[in-house]
Design an enzyme around this catalytic site. Structure first.
Site, short mmCIF file in Angstrom:
data_model
loop_
_atom_site.label_atom_id
_atom_site.label_comp_id
_atom_site.label_asym_id
_atom_site.label_seq_id
_atom_site.Cartn_x
_atom_site.Cartn_y
_atom_site.Cartn_z
N ASP A 67 -10.63 -8.48 -1.13
CA ASP A 67 -11.47 -7.61 -1.96
C ASP A 67 -12.58 -8.44 -2.57
O ASP A 67 -12.44 -9.66 -2.73
CB ASP A 67 -10.65 -6.93 -3.06
CG ASP A 67 -11.41 -5.75 -3.66
OD1 ASP A 67 -11.32 -4.64 -3.10
OD2 ASP A 67 -12.15 -5.93 -4.64
N TYR B 98 -19.44 -5.09 -11.92
CA TYR B 98 -18.04 -4.85 -12.30
C TYR B 98 -17.65 -5.63 -13.54
O TYR B 98 -16.97 -5.12 -14.43
CB TYR B 98 -17.10 -5.21 -11.15
CG TYR B 98 -16.99 -4.11 -10.11
CD1 TYR B 98 -16.44 -2.88 -10.44
CD2 TYR B 98 -17.46 -4.29 -8.82
CE1 TYR B 98 -16.36 -1.86 -9.51
CE2 TYR B 98 -17.39 -3.28 -7.88
CZ TYR B 98 -16.83 -2.06 -8.22
OH TYR B 98 -16.75 -1.05 -7.31
O1 CP3 Z 1 -10.88 -2.81 5.76
C1 CP3 Z 1 -11.68 -3.41 5.02
O2 CP3 Z 1 -12.85 -3.05 4.88
C2 CP3 Z 1 -11.23 -4.72 4.37
C3 CP3 Z 1 -10.78 -4.68 3.05
C4 CP3 Z 1 -11.67 -4.42 1.85
C5 CP3 Z 1 -11.11 -3.95 0.64
N1 CP3 Z 1 -12.08 -3.97 -0.31
C6 CP3 Z 1 -9.70 -3.58 0.47
C7 CP3 Z 1 -9.38 -2.57 -0.57
C8 CP3 Z 1 -13.04 -4.66 1.62
C9 CP3 Z 1 -14.10 -5.13 2.59
C10 CP3 Z 1 -13.28 -4.37 0.25
C11 CP3 Z 1 -14.60 -4.56 -0.40
C12 CP3 Z 1 -14.86 -3.88 -1.68
N2 CP3 Z 1 -14.05 -3.77 -2.78
C13 CP3 Z 1 -16.12 -3.32 -2.01
C14 CP3 Z 1 -17.33 -3.32 -1.10
C15 CP3 Z 1 -17.25 -2.25 -0.09
C16 CP3 Z 1 -17.52 -0.85 -0.60
O3 CP3 Z 1 -16.66 0.00 -0.39
O4 CP3 Z 1 -18.60 -0.64 -1.17
C17 CP3 Z 1 -16.01 -2.80 -3.31
C18 CP3 Z 1 -17.09 -2.05 -4.08
C19 CP3 Z 1 -14.71 -3.12 -3.79
C20 CP3 Z 1 -14.10 -2.81 -5.11
C21 CP3 Z 1 -12.93 -1.88 -4.94
N3 CP3 Z 1 -11.67 -2.32 -4.55
C22 CP3 Z 1 -12.90 -0.48 -5.02
C23 CP3 Z 1 -14.06 0.40 -5.42
C24 CP3 Z 1 -11.58 -0.06 -4.68
C25 CP3 Z 1 -11.05 1.35 -4.52
C26 CP3 Z 1 -10.19 1.82 -5.63
C27 CP3 Z 1 -9.44 3.05 -5.24
O5 CP3 Z 1 -8.21 3.00 -5.31
O6 CP3 Z 1 -10.08 4.05 -4.86
C28 CP3 Z 1 -10.85 -1.23 -4.40
C29 CP3 Z 1 -9.44 -1.27 -3.97
C30 CP3 Z 1 -9.23 -1.53 -2.53
N4 CP3 Z 1 -9.79 -2.58 -1.87
C31 CP3 Z 1 -8.39 -0.79 -1.65
C32 CP3 Z 1 -8.47 -1.45 -0.40
C33 CP3 Z 1 -7.72 -1.13 0.87
C34 CP3 Z 1 -7.54 0.44 -1.99
C35 CP3 Z 1 -6.46 0.14 -2.98
C36 CP3 Z 1 -5.03 0.07 -2.51
O7 CP3 Z 1 -4.67 0.12 -1.33
O8 CP3 Z 1 -4.22 -0.05 -3.43
#
Ligand code: CP3
Length: 349
Positions: free
Chosen positions: A78, A153
């Protein structure tokens, strides 16, 4: 540069705008909650715990590659992992995103952002990349959050619609702003360098919230820092992808920041994006994720529209215009991959 293990792979060749066989495709957020196999292995605890466990992180990264036959894997991690690892106090709350206990507000908070030492602070990321590199037969994309998106953030502390706290700090105290961005730039450089060193074949810089800025703000407060990240990583010789959401009015600047590939969200057609970015850069994108939710026909039509807007240019990596939504039907994404591989024609530009 050449000499990489995947230099002749369609994805790497497309990143460099060189002729290749098939239009390569992968999806931002291809791993994760849209996949039942992810939900099975993710386990209890936070996503940061899953990322810190190479067994799980490797498996989760491989899942979409197996299921979809995509042309690249993206490291399961992440954008907040480096700031979390130096102890800034960040958690990721399901359904919300990154949440910061004590948001960044004053000069004294810079002390909470010491330099990242990947060997010590994020050894699990290095281990995951090493194991993946040994196992994968497609390139692995490493990534980092761009300084602006990570800064937003840290400053907002949680979700925001307008980025007012971030912009207030930026506009009121430009010196502190650039110091903060400088630290986050150094952390992104260290993190990306460690991923490439461990075997990543390409990198993506995610500036998800760049679209919150005007082009003039982006030029003054953000572009120099992102350009420094890209420049430092350039020495490693792997293709660099630079992606912003809602950044259509800054595509010229994003193109000029140094990456080989400009990620385009769904708001700008690829032919228009190519005109803004200028020659010598590849594009990545840009099927609207909503079309995946709308069903197989809508997604198929949308995928064909994206291919048509690219009109056979060799510098095209097919992707969505932002991440896979958790509610996406994996079968629809599988169909998109089939269409891109079967119908995407690669010309010579
Ligand atoms: O498959 C992929 O793309 C690789 C994994 C990946 C994750 N985060 C895993 C994740 C990548 C490339 C990211 C980057 C990321 N994280 C970004 C840039 C990409 C984008 O979407 O704009 C941003 C803004 C974040 C910050 C972040 N982390 C957010 C907004 C969230 C979502 C929160 C939610 O629950 O809706 C996360 C959590 C996150 N990162 C999840 C995953 C698979 C989901 C949470 C989980 O499984 O518990």
């Amino acid at each position: 540069m050449s000499g990489g293990r995947f230099d002749d792979h369609d994805f790497i060749r497309a990143c460099r705008g060189r002729p290749h066989q098939r239009v390569p495709v992968w999806f931002m957020r291809q791993a994760g909650r849209s996949l039942p196999e992810y939900r099975r292995v993710r386990g209890p605890g936070t996503i940061l715990d899953a990322i810190a466990d190479p067994d799980r992180a490797v498996e989760i990264t491989l899942q979409p590659v197996r299921r979809y036959g995509v042309d690249a894997a993206i490291l399961f991690s992440d954008i907040v992992v480096p700031v979390h690892a130096v102890g800034f106090g960040v958690q990721i709350v399901p359904g919300v995103g990154p949440v910061v206990e004590r948001p960044f507000a004053a000069r004294a908070d810079l002390e909470r952002l010491r330099p990242l030492e990947p060997d010590r602070d994020t050894p699990y990321v290095i281990e995951t990349v090493r194991r993946l590199t040994a196992e994968l037969d497609v390139p692995l994309i490493g990534f980092a959050g761009a300084p602006f998106t990570v800064a937003s953030y840290l400053i907002e502390g949680g979700p925001t619609r307008n980025h007012h706290l971030t912009k207030t700090l930026m506009l009121r105290d430009e010196g502190l702003w650039h110091d903060l961005m400088g630290r986050l730039t150094d952390m992104a450089i260290a993190s990306l360098a460690s991923q490439v060193e461990a075997g990543a074949s390409a990198v993506q810089l995610f500036d998800s919230w760049a679209g919150a800025l005007s082009p003039d703000q982006y030029r003054r407060y953000v572009a120099p820092h992102s350009a420094r990240v890209l420049d430092a990583v350039g020495a490693a010789g792997v293709p660099r992808i630079h992606f912003g959401v809602g950044a259509g009015e800054m595509l010229d600047q994003i193109g000029a920041a140094g990456a080989e590939v400009v990620g385009v969200d769904f708001r700008v057609r690829l032919d228009a994006a190519r005109a803004r970015v200028g020659p010598g850069r590849a594009l990545q994108g840009n099927l609207d994720p909503a079309l995946v939710l709308a069903g197989p026909e809508a997604a198929a039509t949308g995928a064909r529209d994206v291919l048509a807007a690219n009109s056979g240019h060799p510098g095209h990596v097919f992707n969505l215009g932002h991440g896979v939504p958790p509610a996406a039907d994996p079968d629809v994404l599988a169909r998109v991959v089939e269409i891109v591989h079967a119908e995407g024609a690669v010309g010579t530009g």
